[in-house]
Scaffold this motif. Sequence first.
Motif, PDB file in Angstrom:
ATOM      1  N   PRO A  20       0.839  -1.206   0.000  1.00 45.67           N
ATOM      2  CA  PRO A  20       0.000   0.000   0.000  1.00 45.67           C
ATOM      3  C   PRO A  20       0.870   1.251   0.000  1.00 45.67           C
ATOM      4  O   PRO A  20       1.959   1.253   0.576  1.00 45.67           O
ATOM      5  CB  PRO A  20      -0.783  -0.098   1.313  1.00 45.67           C
ATOM      6  CG  PRO A  20      -0.647  -1.508   1.749  1.00 45.67           C
ATOM      7  CD  PRO A  20       0.654  -2.012   1.204  1.00 45.67           C
ATOM      8  N   TYR A  21       0.403   2.276  -0.701  1.00 47.57           N
ATOM      9  CA  TYR A  21       1.076   3.588  -0.673  1.00 47.57           C
ATOM     10  C   TYR A  21       0.003   4.616  -0.408  1.00 47.57           C
ATOM     11  O   TYR A  21      -0.751   4.989  -1.305  1.00 47.57           O
ATOM     12  CB  TYR A  21       1.772   3.861  -2.012  1.00 47.57           C
ATOM     13  CG  TYR A  21       2.373   5.244  -2.073  1.00 47.57           C
ATOM     14  CD1 TYR A  21       3.435   5.600  -1.245  1.00 47.57           C
ATOM     15  CD2 TYR A  21       1.874   6.209  -2.950  1.00 47.57           C
ATOM     16  CE1 TYR A  21       3.978   6.872  -1.276  1.00 47.57           C
ATOM     17  CE2 TYR A  21       2.416   7.486  -3.005  1.00 47.57           C
ATOM     18  CZ  TYR A  21       3.457   7.808  -2.165  1.00 47.57           C
ATOM     19  OH  TYR A  21       3.998   9.068  -2.207  1.00 47.57           O
ATOM     20  N   THR A  22      -0.111   5.051   0.822  1.00 49.28           N
ATOM     21  CA  THR A  22      -1.176   5.985   1.189  1.00 49.28           C
ATOM     22  C   THR A  22      -0.611   7.105   2.048  1.00 49.28           C
ATOM     23  O   THR A  22      -0.878   7.172   3.244  1.00 49.28           O
ATOM     24  CB  THR A  22      -2.296   5.247   1.962  1.00 49.28           C
ATOM     25  OG1 THR A  22      -1.677   4.558   3.069  1.00 49.28           O
ATOM     26  CG2 THR A  22      -3.018   4.254   1.073  1.00 49.28           C
ATOM     27  N   PRO A  23       0.219   7.965   1.416  1.00 51.04           N
ATOM     28  CA  PRO A  23       0.769   9.076   2.192  1.00 51.04           C
ATOM     29  C   PRO A  23      -0.368   9.963   2.684  1.00 51.04           C
ATOM     30  O   PRO A  23      -1.397  10.078   2.003  1.00 51.04           O
ATOM     31  CB  PRO A  23       1.646   9.820   1.173  1.00 51.04           C
ATOM     32  CG  PRO A  23       1.118   9.431  -0.157  1.00 51.04           C
ATOM     33  CD  PRO A  23       0.546   8.052  -0.009  1.00 51.04           C
ATOM     34  N   PRO A  24      -0.213  10.577   3.854  1.00 53.26           N
ATOM     35  CA  PRO A  24      -1.291  11.420   4.375  1.00 53.26           C
ATOM     36  C   PRO A  24      -1.607  12.541   3.396  1.00 53.26           C
ATOM     37  O   PRO A  24      -0.701  13.110   2.794  1.00 53.26           O
ATOM     38  CB  PRO A  24      -0.700  11.984   5.672  1.00 53.26           C
ATOM     39  CG  PRO A  24       0.777  11.765   5.583  1.00 53.26           C
ATOM     40  CD  PRO A  24       0.999  10.607   4.667  1.00 53.26           C
ATOM     41  N   ARG A  25      -2.890  12.819   3.166  1.00 57.29           N
ATOM     42  CA  ARG A  25      -3.253  13.888   2.230  1.00 57.29           C
ATOM     43  C   ARG A  25      -3.227  15.233   2.942  1.00 57.29           C
ATOM     44  O   ARG A  25      -3.909  15.417   3.940  1.00 57.29           O
ATOM     45  CB  ARG A  25      -4.637  13.639   1.637  1.00 57.29           C
ATOM     46  CG  ARG A  25      -4.899  14.639   0.526  1.00 57.29           C
ATOM     47  CD  ARG A  25      -6.259  14.495  -0.069  1.00 57.29           C
ATOM     48  NE  ARG A  25      -6.372  13.257  -0.852  1.00 57.29           N
ATOM     49  CZ  ARG A  25      -7.096  13.189  -1.951  1.00 57.29           C
ATOM     50  NH1 ARG A  25      -7.728  14.254  -2.397  1.00 57.29           N
ATOM     51  NH2 ARG A  25      -7.201  12.051  -2.583  1.00 57.29           N
ATOM     52  N   LEU A  26      -2.422  16.156   2.391  1.00 62.28           N
ATOM     53  CA  LEU A  26      -2.297  17.489   2.988  1.00 62.28           C
ATOM     54  C   LEU A  26      -3.493  18.331   2.603  1.00 62.28           C
ATOM     55  O   LEU A  26      -3.918  18.287   1.437  1.00 62.28           O
ATOM     56  CB  LEU A  26      -1.077  18.215   2.402  1.00 62.28           C
ATOM     57  CG  LEU A  26       0.321  17.868   2.854  1.00 62.28           C
ATOM     58  CD1 LEU A  26       1.305  18.787   2.158  1.00 62.28           C
ATOM     59  CD2 LEU A  26       0.424  18.034   4.359  1.00 62.28           C
ATOM     60  N   PRO A  27      -4.035  19.135   3.531  1.00 64.30           N
ATOM     61  CA  PRO A  27      -5.000  20.149   3.099  1.00 64.30           C
ATOM     62  C   PRO A  27      -4.320  21.030   2.055  1.00 64.30           C
ATOM     63  O   PRO A  27      -3.123  21.313   2.186  1.00 64.30           O
ATOM     64  CB  PRO A  27      -5.290  20.954   4.367  1.00 64.30           C
ATOM     65  CG  PRO A  27      -4.777  20.112   5.502  1.00 64.30           C
ATOM     66  CD  PRO A  27      -3.716  19.213   4.953  1.00 64.30           C
ATOM     67  N   ILE A  28      -5.037  21.447   1.026  1.00 55.98           N
ATOM     68  CA  ILE A  28      -4.402  22.155  -0.090  1.00 55.98           C
ATOM     69  C   ILE A  28      -3.714  23.444   0.349  1.00 55.98           C
ATOM     70  O   ILE A  28      -2.654  23.802  -0.178  1.00 55.98           O
ATOM     71  CB  ILE A  28      -5.381  22.390  -1.265  1.00 55.98           C
ATOM     72  CG1 ILE A  28      -4.631  22.937  -2.487  1.00 55.98           C
ATOM     73  CG2 ILE A  28      -6.518  23.308  -0.874  1.00 55.98           C
ATOM     74  CD1 ILE A  28      -3.545  22.027  -3.025  1.00 55.98           C
ATOM     75  N   GLU A  29      -4.271  24.145   1.335  1.00 57.94           N
ATOM     76  CA  GLU A  29      -3.614  25.388   1.795  1.00 57.94           C
ATOM     77  C   GLU A  29      -2.209  25.074   2.292  1.00 57.94           C
ATOM     78  O   GLU A  29      -1.265  25.808   2.007  1.00 57.94           O
ATOM     79  CB  GLU A  29      -4.398  26.079   2.932  1.00 57.94           C
ATOM     80  CG  GLU A  29      -5.752  26.631   2.536  1.00 57.94           C
ATOM     81  CD  GLU A  29      -6.806  25.534   2.371  1.00 57.94           C
ATOM     82  OE1 GLU A  29      -6.606  24.405   2.907  1.00 57.94           O
ATOM     83  OE2 GLU A  29      -7.808  25.783   1.675  1.00 57.94           O
ATOM     84  N   GLU A  30      -2.114  23.995   3.042  1.00 56.40           N
ATOM     85  CA  GLU A  30      -0.804  23.628   3.576  1.00 56.40           C
ATOM     86  C   GLU A  30       0.121  23.155   2.448  1.00 56.40           C
ATOM     87  O   GLU A  30       1.308  23.479   2.410  1.00 56.40           O
ATOM     88  CB  GLU A  30      -0.969  22.531   4.630  1.00 56.40           C
ATOM     89  CG  GLU A  30       0.257  22.362   5.485  1.00 56.40           C
ATOM     90  CD  GLU A  30       0.125  21.189   6.460  1.00 56.40           C
ATOM     91  OE1 GLU A  30      -1.015  20.860   6.868  1.00 56.40           O
ATOM     92  OE2 GLU A  30       1.174  20.609   6.787  1.00 56.40           O
ATOM     93  N   GLY A  31      -0.459  22.426   1.497  1.00 59.81           N
ATOM     94  CA  GLY A  31       0.323  21.975   0.346  1.00 59.81           C
ATOM     95  C   GLY A  31       0.877  23.157  -0.437  1.00 59.81           C
ATOM     96  O   GLY A  31       2.055  23.175  -0.813  1.00 59.81           O
ATOM     97  N   LEU A  32       0.012  24.155  -0.677  1.00 60.45           N
ATOM     98  CA  LEU A  32       0.467  25.337  -1.429  1.00 60.45           C
ATOM     99  C   LEU A  32       1.523  26.106  -0.637  1.00 60.45           C
ATOM    100  O   LEU A  32       2.511  26.582  -1.218  1.00 60.45           O
ATOM    101  CB  LEU A  32      -0.718  26.250  -1.753  1.00 60.45           C
ATOM    102  CG  LEU A  32      -1.678  25.714  -2.825  1.00 60.45           C
ATOM    103  CD1 LEU A  32      -2.934  26.571  -2.902  1.00 60.45           C
ATOM    104  CD2 LEU A  32      -0.984  25.655  -4.188  1.00 60.45           C
ATOM    105  N   ALA A  33       1.325  26.226   0.673  1.00 58.75           N
ATOM    106  CA  ALA A  33       2.311  26.952   1.488  1.00 58.75           C
ATOM    107  C   ALA A  33       3.655  26.245   1.411  1.00 58.75           C
ATOM    108  O   ALA A  33       4.713  26.870   1.248  1.00 58.75           O
ATOM    109  CB  ALA A  33       1.828  27.060   2.932  1.00 58.75           C
ATOM    110  N   ARG A  34       3.638  24.914   1.479  1.00 62.56           N
ATOM    111  CA  ARG A  34       4.902  24.164   1.374  1.00 62.56           C
ATOM    112  C   ARG A  34       5.506  24.304  -0.012  1.00 62.56           C
ATOM    113  O   ARG A  34       6.716  24.408  -0.165  1.00 62.56           O
ATOM    114  CB  ARG A  34       4.658  22.682   1.653  1.00 62.56           C
ATOM    115  CG  ARG A  34       4.437  22.385   3.101  1.00 62.56           C
ATOM    116  CD  ARG A  34       4.749  20.910   3.289  1.00 62.56           C
ATOM    117  NE  ARG A  34       4.074  20.370   4.448  1.00 62.56           N
ATOM    118  CZ  ARG A  34       4.142  19.100   4.817  1.00 62.56           C
ATOM    119  NH1 ARG A  34       4.814  18.233   4.077  1.00 62.56           N
ATOM    120  NH2 ARG A  34       3.528  18.683   5.881  1.00 62.56           N
TER     121      ARG A  34
END
Length: 222
Positions: free
Chosen positions: A11-25
């Motif tokens: 299985p490959y199920t990395p935690p899904r980031l909220p998009i705001e946090e993804g964009l900030a990163r």
Amino acid sequence: MTRPHTHPFIPYTPPRLPIEEGLARGRAFHDLLDGRRSVRWFSPDPVPREAIELAVQTANTAPSGAHQQPWRFVAIQDPELKRRIREAAEEEERRFYHERELPDWHAALARLETDATKEFLEVAPWLVVAFAQKQQDGKKTYYTNESAGIACGFLIAALHSMGLATLTHTPNPMTFLTDLLGRDGERPYILFPVGYPADDCEVPDLHRKPLAEALTFADGLA
Ligand code: IYR
């Protein structure tokens, strides 16, 4: 879901980031890499072996054709070996700059003010040579150059993240590295001097092309 695999899958199920946090990163990552420049003036200050190991460990996470990982990085700090590499590289570079009839290429390079002198090959505390493995155990590798190129990109980003500088140096031809480093059957791909920038380091005043020239959204058929 059960898929009918014939080889091991996990299985490959990395935690899904909220998009705001993804964009900030993503913005922070862009800002980090946007601060990177290719460096030709290095400090001789030492860089621990662990930094080189970490950078190559990061390069080693790159995707590759058929997951063949067709790269090998050779790290050098021995002053005598660095001197020999500089000597051989400068010999090639003298031919490139003074003997070969390459007016367009030379003109394209003018703004970098490069020449045949490659002091950085001795001053930088490390040289890391990336080799591309066209073959492994007598079998052809696939997308060798693309794979090695992606791994080198990861290496450059990893070094920069540690505050280290490098240069994608490609003396032309660089077959002398195969002999000097005894890497038969591997193609020298990029020579990276690695270290801290010199205190008086300068870089050409170059700019990234605007996003609009790098990205097109193709909305429908051309
Ligand atoms: N290998 C030479 C020339 C050179 C070629 C390219 I393309 C560059 O972006 C920079 C230099 C040298 O290292 O001087």
